[in-house]
Design an enzyme around this catalytic site. Structure first.
Site, PDB file in Angstrom:
ATOM      1  N   PHE A 138     -13.179  -2.600 -16.326  1.00 61.90           N
ATOM      2  CA  PHE A 138     -12.788  -1.972 -15.060  1.00 61.90           C
ATOM      3  C   PHE A 138     -12.725  -3.039 -13.983  1.00 61.90           C
ATOM      4  O   PHE A 138     -13.688  -3.773 -13.776  1.00 61.90           O
ATOM      5  CB  PHE A 138     -13.771  -0.872 -14.630  1.00 61.90           C
ATOM      6  CG  PHE A 138     -13.334  -0.203 -13.358  1.00 61.90           C
ATOM      7  CD1 PHE A 138     -12.312   0.741 -13.372  1.00 61.90           C
ATOM      8  CD2 PHE A 138     -13.885  -0.557 -12.137  1.00 61.90           C
ATOM      9  CE1 PHE A 138     -11.873   1.335 -12.189  1.00 61.90           C
ATOM     10  CE2 PHE A 138     -13.445   0.031 -10.951  1.00 61.90           C
ATOM     11  CZ  PHE A 138     -12.435   0.980 -10.977  1.00 61.90           C
ATOM     12  N   ASP A 223     -15.815 -10.931 -13.400  1.00 62.67           N
ATOM     13  CA  ASP A 223     -15.844  -9.841 -12.431  1.00 62.67           C
ATOM     14  C   ASP A 223     -17.296  -9.379 -12.342  1.00 62.67           C
ATOM     15  O   ASP A 223     -17.782  -8.647 -13.200  1.00 62.67           O
ATOM     16  CB  ASP A 223     -14.917  -8.704 -12.888  1.00 62.67           C
ATOM     17  CG  ASP A 223     -14.972  -7.505 -11.946  1.00 62.67           C
ATOM     18  OD1 ASP A 223     -15.906  -7.433 -11.105  1.00 62.67           O
ATOM     19  OD2 ASP A 223     -14.093  -6.631 -12.048  1.00 62.67           O
ATOM     20  N   LYS A 252     -19.680  -4.787  -4.444  1.00 64.97           N
ATOM     21  CA  LYS A 252     -20.626  -3.667  -4.294  1.00 64.97           C
ATOM     22  C   LYS A 252     -21.920  -3.985  -3.522  1.00 64.97           C
ATOM     23  O   LYS A 252     -22.069  -3.570  -2.391  1.00 64.97           O
ATOM     24  CB  LYS A 252     -20.930  -3.075  -5.665  1.00 64.97           C
ATOM     25  CG  LYS A 252     -19.736  -2.281  -6.213  1.00 64.97           C
ATOM     26  CD  LYS A 252     -20.102  -1.490  -7.437  1.00 64.97           C
ATOM     27  CE  LYS A 252     -19.027  -0.485  -7.817  1.00 64.97           C
ATOM     28  NZ  LYS A 252     -17.882  -1.061  -8.549  1.00 64.97           N
TER      29      LYS A 252
HETATM   30  C1  LIG Z   1     -16.480  -1.074  -8.606  1.00 66.37           C
HETATM   31  C2  LIG Z   1     -15.841  -2.180  -9.375  1.00 66.37           C
HETATM   32  C3  LIG Z   1     -14.608  -2.732  -8.988  1.00 66.37           C
HETATM   33  C4  LIG Z   1     -13.810  -2.183  -7.848  1.00 66.37           C
HETATM   34  O1  LIG Z   1     -14.449  -2.346  -6.641  1.00 66.37           O
HETATM   35  P1  LIG Z   1     -13.892  -1.557  -5.328  1.00 66.37           P
HETATM   36  O2  LIG Z   1     -14.775  -2.056  -4.238  1.00 66.37           O
HETATM   37  O3  LIG Z   1     -14.039  -0.108  -5.614  1.00 66.37           O
HETATM   38  O4  LIG Z   1     -12.475  -1.965  -5.177  1.00 66.37           O
HETATM   39  C5  LIG Z   1     -14.124  -3.799  -9.714  1.00 66.37           C
HETATM   40  N1  LIG Z   1     -14.804  -4.299 -10.768  1.00 66.37           N
HETATM   41  C6  LIG Z   1     -15.978  -3.794 -11.167  1.00 66.37           C
HETATM   42  C7  LIG Z   1     -16.680  -4.408 -12.328  1.00 66.37           C
HETATM   43  C8  LIG Z   1     -16.534  -2.705 -10.503  1.00 66.37           C
HETATM   44  O5  LIG Z   1     -17.684  -2.181 -10.922  1.00 66.37           O
END
Ligand SMILES: *Cc1c(COP(=O)(O)O)cnc(C)c1O
Length: 399
Positions: A138, A223, A252
């Protein structure tokens, strides 16, 4: 206003992309939040792995209020003191030399993708643009980050997607070897897949990826939007596995609750983002950087990564005991305070019943209950959560 009054306005005026929600949260302190009707909940969602310091930590509140009195926003046409201090702190604490700030995880990933392509094209030629990502990953909700996300459910209906992406199985070096071509410029991976169901790779996976990328002129992008800032038991998820990336993204938990994203990298790679090549109006503004600096310093000062590791182990132990009692639990897995309980039934009823009993949980996909509490929790909080979760499973087992 009451929960039901807020709900009525929401159904009238908000686009329904988040679906129906039962409660409005109006106040928070530490690991607890209160809804509009005054009911208290133990928060094991923490703004989706975001409120690592709990709610309204005094150091974050004070940083925000002090900064708000001085200067809230000016744009990146001018230097911003809290922004350079935050970048310096991230560089001190990580593998990275330089930072770019934006407002969200998806934007941080967009920046990483843009940088990886620009750097690789300049260094290796126009065709070096392909990016390999993982199935069940994700990476966000923009068109390019849903393309990077190796799950069709996020892409369906939004085609055409961005070209230049390819998906391989997570935690599988053979799949990487088979998947790369001479045009591969980067491999993008979450150290732990969270939204994909809480998948922890084997200990040698990231070190092997690191070696493979070094041998093949490929950039390694982590990520760490959900794993950074102490949640895995180290400040950054990659430290848990002992293999550094070339580019990292975070968001986050970075801001202690305010919207901030960051893409950080080595100095020689950063050079490709030349003046004018990328930008964000709000990115790294005084308010959010002050909050993030206070948050990161507090996480380090209070040894919260260590607490995350200890509490994570305790939580997993307790969940494994519940698993022996309730066959409804299929598997318990995680690292630090990223913990999942995969169920043999849909998770929705469990989440709703826990909410009624004062525990905030959420469900990833259809059946993985996610436990990502603030890193400040203690054994007592975990015992409370386990009691409620156990009561819910017992009720469902009886019915
Ligand atoms: C939440 C998340 C995103 C997206 O972040 P947003 O601030 O909602 O755009 C991308 N990568 C990972 C691994 C996430 O947990």
């Amino acid at each position: 206003m009451t929960n039901s009054e807020i709900k009525e306005l929401a159904s009238k005026y908000l686009i329904n992309n988040y679906g129906e929600r039962q409660i409005a949260l109006v106040r928070g302190e530490g690991v607890y939040v209160w809804d509009a009707d005054g009911k208290r909940y133990l928060d094991f969602v923490a703004g989706i792995s975001t409120n690592n310091l709990g709610h309204c930590h005094p150091k974050v509140v004070s940083a925000i209020t002090e900064q708000a009195k001085k200067l809230i926003h000016v744009s990146n046409l001018y230097l911003i003191e809290p922004q350079v201090k935050l970048a310096e702190r991230i560089a001190e604490l990580s593998f990275a030399d330089k930072c770019f700030f934006c407002n969200s995880g998806a934007e941080a990933n967009e920046a990483a993708i843009k940088l990886a392509r620009k750097y690789s094209k300049e260094k290796f030629g126009e065709n070096k643009f392909e990016i390999i990502t993982m199935k069940k990953s994700f990476h966000g909700r923009t068109i390019t980050t849903i393309t990077a996300t190796g799950q069709e459910k996020y892409q369906k209906g939004f085609e055409p997607l961005s070209p230049g992406f390819k998906y391989v199985n997570f935690n599988d070096m053979k799949a990487i070897e088979d998947g790369v071509t001479e045009n591969t410029c980067a491999i993008m991976v979450e150290p732990i897949q969270v939204e994909g169901g809480i998948n922890v790779p084997s200990d040698d996976y990231l070190p092997n990826l690191r070696k493979f990328c070094d041998n093949n002129n490929i950039l390694l992008i982590y990520d760490e939007v959900q794993t950074a800032m102490g949640r895995t038991g180290k400040l950054f998820g990659y430290e848990t596995f002992g293999a550094e990336p070339d580019i990292i993204t975070m968001a986050k938990a970075l801001g202690g609750g305010v919207p901030i994203g960051c893409m950080a990298t080595k100095a020689h790679i950063a050079e490709s983002l030349t003046p004018g090549s990328h930008a964000s109006t709000f990115g790294g503004n005084p308010l959010v950087c002050s909050a993030a600096l206070a948050s990161i310093n507090t996480i380090v000062e209070e040894n919260l990564p260590e607490n995350a590791e200890k509490m994570g182990k305790y939580l997993m132990q307790k969940l494994l005991l519940l698993k022996e009692k309730f066959p409804l639990i299929k598997e318990v897995r995680g690292r630090g305070l990223i913990v999942g309980a995969e169920l043999n039934i849909e998770g929705k009823e469990v989440v709703n019943k826990a909410l009624e009993k004062g525990l905030i949980l959420n469900c990833i996909g259809t059946n993985v209950i996610r436990f990502v509490p603030p890193l400040i929790i203690n054994n007592g909080h975990i015992d409370q959560a386990i009691d409620i979760f156990g009561d819910v499973l017992s009720e469902i087992t009886k019915n």
